[in-house]
Design a protein around this motif. Sequence first.
Motif, PDB file in Angstrom:
ATOM      1  N   CYS A 140       0.803  -3.694   2.398  1.00 62.54           N
ATOM      2  CA  CYS A 140       0.265  -2.416   2.851  1.00 62.54           C
ATOM      3  C   CYS A 140      -0.374  -2.541   4.186  1.00 62.54           C
ATOM      4  O   CYS A 140      -1.424  -3.439   4.185  1.00 62.54           O
ATOM      5  N   GLN A 141      -0.558  -1.702   5.253  1.00 64.89           N
ATOM      6  CA  GLN A 141      -1.091  -1.874   6.045  1.00 64.89           C
ATOM      7  C   GLN A 141      -1.447   0.082   6.432  1.00 64.89           C
ATOM      8  O   GLN A 141      -0.957   0.540   6.131  1.00 64.89           O
ATOM      9  N   MET A 187       6.314  -0.857  13.712  1.00 63.26           N
ATOM     10  CA  MET A 187       6.699  -0.958  12.199  1.00 63.26           C
ATOM     11  C   MET A 187       5.651  -0.224  11.827  1.00 63.26           C
ATOM     12  O   MET A 187       5.941  -0.393   9.834  1.00 63.26           O
ATOM     13  N   GLY A 188       5.121   0.794  11.648  1.00 63.58           N
ATOM     14  CA  GLY A 188       4.652   1.492  10.919  1.00 63.58           C
ATOM     15  C   GLY A 188       2.908   0.934  10.755  1.00 63.58           C
ATOM     16  O   GLY A 188       2.866   0.144  10.805  1.00 63.58           O
ATOM     17  N   GLY A 189       2.266   1.156  10.425  1.00 62.57           N
ATOM     18  CA  GLY A 189       0.373   1.556   9.373  1.00 62.57           C
ATOM     19  C   GLY A 189      -0.831   1.901  10.619  1.00 62.57           C
ATOM     20  O   GLY A 189      -1.851   1.331  10.190  1.00 62.57           O
ATOM     21  N   VAL A 193       4.047   0.962   3.655  1.00 62.31           N
ATOM     22  CA  VAL A 193       4.334  -1.154   3.951  1.00 62.31           C
ATOM     23  C   VAL A 193       5.326  -0.502   5.313  1.00 62.31           C
ATOM     24  O   VAL A 193       6.324   0.245   5.699  1.00 62.31           O
ATOM     25  N   GLN A 194       5.297  -1.872   6.311  1.00 62.73           N
ATOM     26  CA  GLN A 194       5.483  -1.480   7.028  1.00 62.73           C
ATOM     27  C   GLN A 194       6.902  -1.794   7.261  1.00 62.73           C
ATOM     28  O   GLN A 194       7.375  -2.216   5.635  1.00 62.73           O
ATOM     29  N   TRP A 203       9.138   3.073   0.795  1.00 61.85           N
ATOM     30  CA  TRP A 203       9.657   2.403   0.523  1.00 61.85           C
ATOM     31  C   TRP A 203      11.329   1.993  -0.069  1.00 61.85           C
ATOM     32  O   TRP A 203      11.882   2.007   0.012  1.00 61.85           O
ATOM     33  N   LEU A 204      11.048   2.758  -1.185  1.00 59.04           N
ATOM     34  CA  LEU A 204      11.900   3.176  -2.780  1.00 59.04           C
ATOM     35  C   LEU A 204      12.998   3.900  -1.847  1.00 59.04           C
ATOM     36  O   LEU A 204      14.391   4.789  -2.230  1.00 59.04           O
TER      37      LEU A 204
END
Length: 86
Positions: free
Chosen positions: A7-8, A25-27, A33-34, A85-86
């Motif tokens: 996680c970032q 990438m996200g964060g 979660v990237q 993420w899921l």
Amino acid sequence: LLMTDLCQCWTGDKPWRLRAWLGLMGGADQLTVQRPIRWFTQDRAALQRSVDALLDMPIERLLLCHRGVVTGDVKAQLRAAFTAWL
């Protein structure tokens, strides 16, 4: 809880290259979660079991290896990051 790159959450001033990377990438500014980690996850059932076990732990503070300390309702923030993420 100490997390490495799973996680970032990069906060504060960021150089333009980092802002561009995080945009892809996200964060940036929220726990996430990237995208590359999400793309290459193969066993989502095993991941869900691991996330459930993690969220059962008594977590008060989340220490990230890239500029971040997450406080407050840490479990809710983790749950939101993992749900994407899921």
